[in-house]
Design a protein around this motif. Structure first.
Motif, PDB file in Angstrom:
ATOM      1  N   ASN A   1       0.844  -1.194   0.000  1.00 34.67           N
ATOM      2  CA  ASN A   1       0.000   0.000   0.000  1.00 34.67           C
ATOM      3  C   ASN A   1       0.880   1.244   0.000  1.00 34.67           C
ATOM      4  O   ASN A   1       2.105   1.180   0.131  1.00 34.67           O
ATOM      5  CB  ASN A   1      -0.980  -0.006   1.177  1.00 34.67           C
ATOM      6  N   TRP A   2       0.259   2.398  -0.156  1.00 32.05           N
ATOM      7  CA  TRP A   2       1.010   3.650  -0.274  1.00 32.05           C
ATOM      8  C   TRP A   2       1.835   3.989   0.967  1.00 32.05           C
ATOM      9  O   TRP A   2       3.029   4.299   0.845  1.00 32.05           O
ATOM     10  CB  TRP A   2       0.060   4.785  -0.622  1.00 32.05           C
ATOM     11  N   PRO A   3       1.259   3.971   2.171  1.00 37.40           N
ATOM     12  CA  PRO A   3       2.066   4.309   3.347  1.00 37.40           C
ATOM     13  C   PRO A   3       3.328   3.457   3.472  1.00 37.40           C
ATOM     14  O   PRO A   3       4.387   3.958   3.846  1.00 37.40           O
ATOM     15  CB  PRO A   3       1.096   4.075   4.520  1.00 37.40           C
ATOM     16  N   CYS A   4       3.216   2.179   3.152  1.00 39.36           N
ATOM     17  CA  CYS A   4       4.386   1.302   3.260  1.00 39.36           C
ATOM     18  C   CYS A   4       5.433   1.631   2.199  1.00 39.36           C
ATOM     19  O   CYS A   4       6.638   1.510   2.441  1.00 39.36           O
ATOM     20  CB  CYS A   4       3.950  -0.162   3.156  1.00 39.36           C
ATOM     21  N   LYS A   5       4.978   2.068   1.036  1.00 39.65           N
ATOM     22  CA  LYS A   5       5.934   2.466   0.000  1.00 39.65           C
ATOM     23  C   LYS A   5       6.682   3.737   0.397  1.00 39.65           C
ATOM     24  O   LYS A   5       7.865   3.906   0.090  1.00 39.65           O
ATOM     25  CB  LYS A   5       5.212   2.666  -1.332  1.00 39.65           C
ATOM     26  N   VAL A   6       5.976   4.651   1.077  1.00 35.30           N
ATOM     27  CA  VAL A   6       6.628   5.855   1.604  1.00 35.30           C
ATOM     28  C   VAL A   6       7.718   5.450   2.599  1.00 35.30           C
ATOM     29  O   VAL A   6       8.843   5.944   2.546  1.00 35.30           O
ATOM     30  CB  VAL A   6       5.593   6.783   2.282  1.00 35.30           C
ATOM     31  N   MET A   7       7.387   4.542   3.505  1.00 35.52           N
ATOM     32  CA  MET A   7       8.360   4.085   4.491  1.00 35.52           C
ATOM     33  C   MET A   7       9.553   3.408   3.823  1.00 35.52           C
ATOM     34  O   MET A   7      10.710   3.569   4.245  1.00 35.52           O
ATOM     35  CB  MET A   7       7.695   3.131   5.481  1.00 35.52           C
ATOM     36  N   ASP A   8       9.289   2.650   2.745  1.00 35.62           N
ATOM     37  CA  ASP A   8      10.373   1.978   2.008  1.00 35.62           C
ATOM     38  C   ASP A   8      11.428   2.984   1.533  1.00 35.62           C
ATOM     39  O   ASP A   8      12.630   2.718   1.613  1.00 35.62           O
ATOM     40  CB  ASP A   8       9.818   1.247   0.785  1.00 35.62           C
ATOM     41  N   LYS A   9      10.968   4.128   1.025  1.00 33.81           N
ATOM     42  CA  LYS A   9      11.903   5.136   0.504  1.00 33.81           C
ATOM     43  C   LYS A   9      12.842   5.636   1.602  1.00 33.81           C
ATOM     44  O   LYS A   9      14.058   5.737   1.401  1.00 33.81           O
ATOM     45  CB  LYS A   9      11.121   6.316  -0.091  1.00 33.81           C
ATOM     46  N   HIS A  10      12.283   5.932   2.757  1.00 32.39           N
ATOM     47  CA  HIS A  10      13.107   6.416   3.872  1.00 32.39           C
ATOM     48  C   HIS A  10      14.055   5.332   4.379  1.00 32.39           C
ATOM     49  O   HIS A  10      15.211   5.603   4.698  1.00 32.39           O
ATOM     50  CB  HIS A  10      12.205   6.885   5.016  1.00 32.39           C
ATOM     51  N   MET A  11      13.560   4.116   4.450  1.00 34.30           N
ATOM     52  CA  MET A  11      14.381   3.005   4.941  1.00 34.30           C
ATOM     53  C   MET A  11      15.579   2.757   4.016  1.00 34.30           C
ATOM     54  O   MET A  11      16.686   2.474   4.476  1.00 34.30           O
ATOM     55  CB  MET A  11      13.531   1.742   5.054  1.00 34.30           C
ATOM     56  N   SER A  12      15.359   2.883   2.712  1.00 32.39           N
ATOM     57  CA  SER A  12      16.450   2.692   1.747  1.00 32.39           C
ATOM     58  C   SER A  12      17.558   3.726   1.945  1.00 32.39           C
ATOM     59  O   SER A  12      18.753   3.401   1.871  1.00 32.39           O
ATOM     60  CB  SER A  12      15.907   2.784   0.312  1.00 32.39           C
ATOM     61  N   ILE A  13      17.160   4.961   2.212  1.00 32.66           N
ATOM     62  CA  ILE A  13      18.141   6.032   2.443  1.00 32.66           C
ATOM     63  C   ILE A  13      18.929   5.770   3.728  1.00 32.66           C
ATOM     64  O   ILE A  13      20.161   5.855   3.759  1.00 32.66           O
ATOM     65  CB  ILE A  13      17.437   7.398   2.513  1.00 32.66           C
TER      66      ILE A  13
END
Length: 210
Positions: A96-108
């Protein structure tokens, strides 16, 4: 116009501070002057040993998968991962969208904080873990230290309650839980820009956390 007495007092205070700073610098210079070749060699050797230990740590972290944000394919592997690394941030997600947002931050953050292992696991495909760790809202970050779940970041409530929070806000929250290190040799600085939002212009898959 200032009172002459007040001005004189201020000038004396400034001179006193300047003298103290000058004396401290003189002491440091004299201390360096007193070092002989053996002292300098000892300092050099100590620094080399520190650098060697840090390099060994980083090599070990990299061998364990630190420095990258990866997915745990099966929930049984969660236990071996948290036992192998002192600090782990595990993102329980779904598509879902919220989890994709979190993915971006986690990758950084995974690239910036090599001292910590950053992973994710699909919550709906991990019913045993989700039940054991009481994962209800997605995304949820389980913050693991020394093989024990020590804290959680549930949804975006602690990050301003919005999906455009900055990587720095999440970084500060993880540092507060001491699952990442902001200062010191253990924190690998990649130079990546973290004071930014990773919100994208496309439409979210879902606007609500589960």
């Amino acid at each position: 116009m200032e009172n002459p007495n007040v001005q004189e007092i201020l000038e004396k205070q400034v001179l006193t501070v300047a003298k103290a700073v000058e004396d401290k610098l003189d002491d440091e210079i004299h201390a360096l002057d007193r070092l002989d070749i053996d002292d300098l060699e000892a300092l050099r050797e100590r620094r080399l040993q520190q650098m060697k230990k840090m390099a060994e740590k980083r090599n070990r972290w990299i061998s364990l998968g630190h420095g990258e944000y990866t997915e745990i394919p099966a929930e049984k592997e969660f236990f071996s991962i948290v036992k192998a690394s002192e600090r782990v941030v595990c993102h329980f997600y779904r598509e879902n969208w919220p989890c994709k947002v979190m993915d971006k931050h986690m990758s950084i953050l995974a690239k910036k904080h090599i001292e910590t292992r950053f992973v994710k696991i699909h919550a709906e495909k991990s019913p045993f873990l989700a039940e054991r760790l009481k994962i209800v809202v997605l995304p949820t970050l389980a913050l693991v230290k020394n093989a024990k779940v020590d804290d959680y970041v549930v949804g975006f409530d602690e990050l301003g309650g919005r999906d455009d929070f900055s990587t720095e806000e999440l970084e500060d929250r993880l540092a507060k839980a001491q699952v990442i290190l902001l200062e010191g040799e253990s924190s690998f600085k990649s130079g990546a820009q973290t004071r930014r939002s990773v919100r994208q212009s496309s439409n979210p898959d879902s606007s609500d956390s589960e």
